[in-house]
Design an enzyme around this catalytic site. Sequence first.
Site, PDB file in Angstrom:
ATOM      1  N   LYS B 119      52.057  48.219  52.042  1.00  0.00           N
ATOM      2  CA  LYS B 119      50.716  48.095  51.706  1.00  0.00           C
ATOM      3  C   LYS B 119      50.576  49.343  50.938  1.00  0.00           C
ATOM      4  O   LYS B 119      49.358  49.477  50.069  1.00  0.00           O
ATOM      5  CB  LYS B 119      49.485  47.940  53.089  1.00  0.00           C
ATOM      6  CG  LYS B 119      49.837  46.563  53.645  1.00  0.00           C
ATOM      7  CD  LYS B 119      48.652  46.595  54.668  1.00  0.00           C
ATOM      8  CE  LYS B 119      49.210  45.319  55.489  1.00  0.00           C
ATOM      9  NZ  LYS B 119      49.055  43.960  55.030  1.00  0.00           N
ATOM     10  N   GLU B 203      41.241  52.795  55.595  1.00  0.00           N
ATOM     11  CA  GLU B 203      40.459  52.150  54.617  1.00  0.00           C
ATOM     12  C   GLU B 203      39.159  52.003  55.193  1.00  0.00           C
ATOM     13  O   GLU B 203      38.836  51.838  56.433  1.00  0.00           O
ATOM     14  CB  GLU B 203      40.975  50.589  54.506  1.00  0.00           C
ATOM     15  CG  GLU B 203      41.972  50.686  53.160  1.00  0.00           C
ATOM     16  CD  GLU B 203      42.291  49.100  53.237  1.00  0.00           C
ATOM     17  OE1 GLU B 203      43.231  48.789  52.356  1.00  0.00           O
ATOM     18  OE2 GLU B 203      41.876  48.273  53.939  1.00  0.00           O
ATOM     19  N   HIS B 238      42.820  36.414  62.806  1.00  0.00           N
ATOM     20  CA  HIS B 238      43.291  36.706  61.336  1.00  0.00           C
ATOM     21  C   HIS B 238      44.488  35.848  60.948  1.00  0.00           C
ATOM     22  O   HIS B 238      45.281  36.036  60.165  1.00  0.00           O
ATOM     23  CB  HIS B 238      44.223  38.097  61.757  1.00  0.00           C
ATOM     24  CG  HIS B 238      43.044  39.275  62.000  1.00  0.00           C
ATOM     25  ND1 HIS B 238      42.269  39.852  61.024  1.00  0.00           N
ATOM     26  CD2 HIS B 238      43.261  39.963  63.043  1.00  0.00           C
ATOM     27  CE1 HIS B 238      41.627  40.894  61.828  1.00  0.00           C
ATOM     28  NE2 HIS B 238      42.105  40.655  63.136  1.00  0.00           N
ATOM     29  N   ARG B 295      55.042  35.022  47.119  1.00  0.00           N
ATOM     30  CA  ARG B 295      55.657  33.610  47.350  1.00  0.00           C
ATOM     31  C   ARG B 295      54.686  32.494  47.120  1.00  0.00           C
ATOM     32  O   ARG B 295      53.327  32.702  46.767  1.00  0.00           O
ATOM     33  CB  ARG B 295      56.037  33.859  48.998  1.00  0.00           C
ATOM     34  CG  ARG B 295      54.845  34.263  49.770  1.00  0.00           C
ATOM     35  CD  ARG B 295      55.173  33.861  51.186  1.00  0.00           C
ATOM     36  NE  ARG B 295      54.426  34.872  51.932  1.00  0.00           N
ATOM     37  CZ  ARG B 295      52.957  34.498  52.149  1.00  0.00           C
ATOM     38  NH1 ARG B 295      52.473  33.118  52.061  1.00  0.00           N
ATOM     39  NH2 ARG B 295      52.357  35.426  53.157  1.00  0.00           N
TER      40      ARG B 295
END
Lengths: 182, 508
Positions: B119, B203, B238, B295
Amino acid sequence: MSVSRYIVQIQGEKREVTIELRGQRWAITIDGEMHLVEQSVIEKDEHYSLLIEGQSFLVDLIEKNWQDGEFTVNAIAEQINVRVRDELEAVADEITRANVDEGLFVLKAPMPGIVVRALALPGETVEKGQGLLVLEAMKMQNELVTEIGGIVQEIEVKDGEMVEAGATLVRVIADDSTAGAA
Amino acid sequence: MAKEFKKVLVANRGEIAMRVIRTLRKLEIPTVAIYSDVDRQAPHVFFAEQAIPLGGRTSAESYLRIEKIIDACRQSGADAVHPGYGFLSENLEFAAALAKEGITFIGPPPEAIDVMGNKLKARACMVAAGISVIPGSDGAVSDPVEAKRLAAEIGYPIMLKAASGGGGKGMRVVRGDDKMDSALRATREEAGKSFADDAVFIERYVEKPRHIEIQVMADTHGNVIHLGERECSIQRRHQKVVEECPSPLVDDEMRSQMGEMAVQVARAVNYVGAGTVEFIVDADRNFFFLEMNTRLQVEHPVTELTTCTDLVKMQLEVAAGRRLKLRQEDVQHRGWAMEFRIYAEDPEAGFLPSTGKIALLREPTGPGIRHDSGIYEKYEVPIYYDPLLSKLVIYGENREDVIQRARQAFTEFVIAGVKTNIPFHQWILKQEAFCRGECDTHYIDDHFDAKQISHDARVPQVALIAATLAYHQHSRRLNLDSVQTEKEAQSRWKLIGRREAVSRRSTI
């Protein structure tokens, strides 16, 4: 024609059921309420089409234990457990049930899995709802809890052990003091 | 130069292996399946022309063993590998090992996997390319004082994220300075344990976020197109549960803006093949780059249905070095599609995973219904892998039509023997917020209550009648059988007597 009587257990309730063949149809009473049922066998002991007072249902016997009269039935895309006993068997059941020690909780594996670890030791006092053991299945860890407060009597499995669904994992004996508190 | 694949090995299992093999069969390309010891009876083994055992039970012992899969390629003569999703689909080492053997990896170049797999690297690369990312730290943060300084700059609430994290793990929301020390420590510890990398960054936390992603496709000739968005905000802890295309939130203008940005993202990493650029969208419809999945996604069918494409076929074509046939201006969006993930879990028992034998399977059919399945009746669902059994994908002319079709389809859908989340889907299809298309990613966690799952009141009575009748007939038959055997025994003596009498007469 003769009338047959059964005691049927469903969703924790007992119903008195009578069955009698009347011509092409079955007269079935449930706690005295009568339903006329037309049955068409798609596959014996497996799949049936039923017209209950003209209402149409496709029904499947998914799991069946003829000996004990225990079934898992699929109807209207839902599955439900049913236990059917004739009058004599129902009496015998009552006697057996009375002999079962009510102060014992046996934790059984709800699904096949791998024992990750026990959360309590034998001799330990546990409260109702407390975790007894972690079982892993499908990459998920699941904490299994005791349904009674008491003392852990025995852990019947080892960490890392693979268990089948229904395997006995832990036994808990009710402790009068904790039972009273709960 | 474009090549023809002689044989393709599918390095996966379950519904996605079936899905990929289906396209390969359509193109008449011979297929090879691989399987673990517990998957000998998995449907992908029957569906491929050839099947090679890997041994082992767990993923780590089987589908994640690179050297075993390379061996299977050599043994079968496969010249390409489709990795599906999960397992080794985003594994750098695997892509490199295949390249060394001269086997085509049907996926992006290793460099793209590498950048997007982390990330922090991805974030830095996107910032350099001028892509809008969520305001946050430029690198890893380990000092709580530094973390608080950054948080003050960005503004609380903030999110701590593991650089190597994924699947909803290694994330923590922090709403004030007083919680920062402990949250930072816990997130780093969790990240170190789960991903062997304790790098954590900061973030801004987007309240009431929507998760919307863009499907991209790129060839080796520098062409990159996007195929519109997928709305993936219906999540439980999630994990996506329902996805749809188009998104009720996205209009033509927003679609082309997001699409263009996604194409830019793909270009920034010299992407090739099918990829997905995920965006976080805030309450004011501002969107920020979240990550890129290198993918084919689980939810790819909703894009296929609304754009009338076969994404696996496109993957094969670009992997073979062909140019994309579709230009951006040729991409058409028609109708509406929703995907419902069918998991082996019990929504009425805290979503506890369920395994066992599929005792009964009745799949919905009819217009607009696609069922991508990895199960069959009498199949034993193993405990070792992902609980995703299948995906029910519904297509219709508009969102309302799809919802009506879906509600109907679920009344036809029977999977018995293992518990599934079908009742959960029936619940969500009745929620007003869902029907209005207004759910953010927290909707299920905030609103789902197992007690609200409705049951047809007729079920107990119908089941009771059916079971009692069957039991009655079964016991009558047992009694009758014993009576009949006696009768038969008698009549056989008569029969023999008569036969003997006849034969005596005829010899005269």
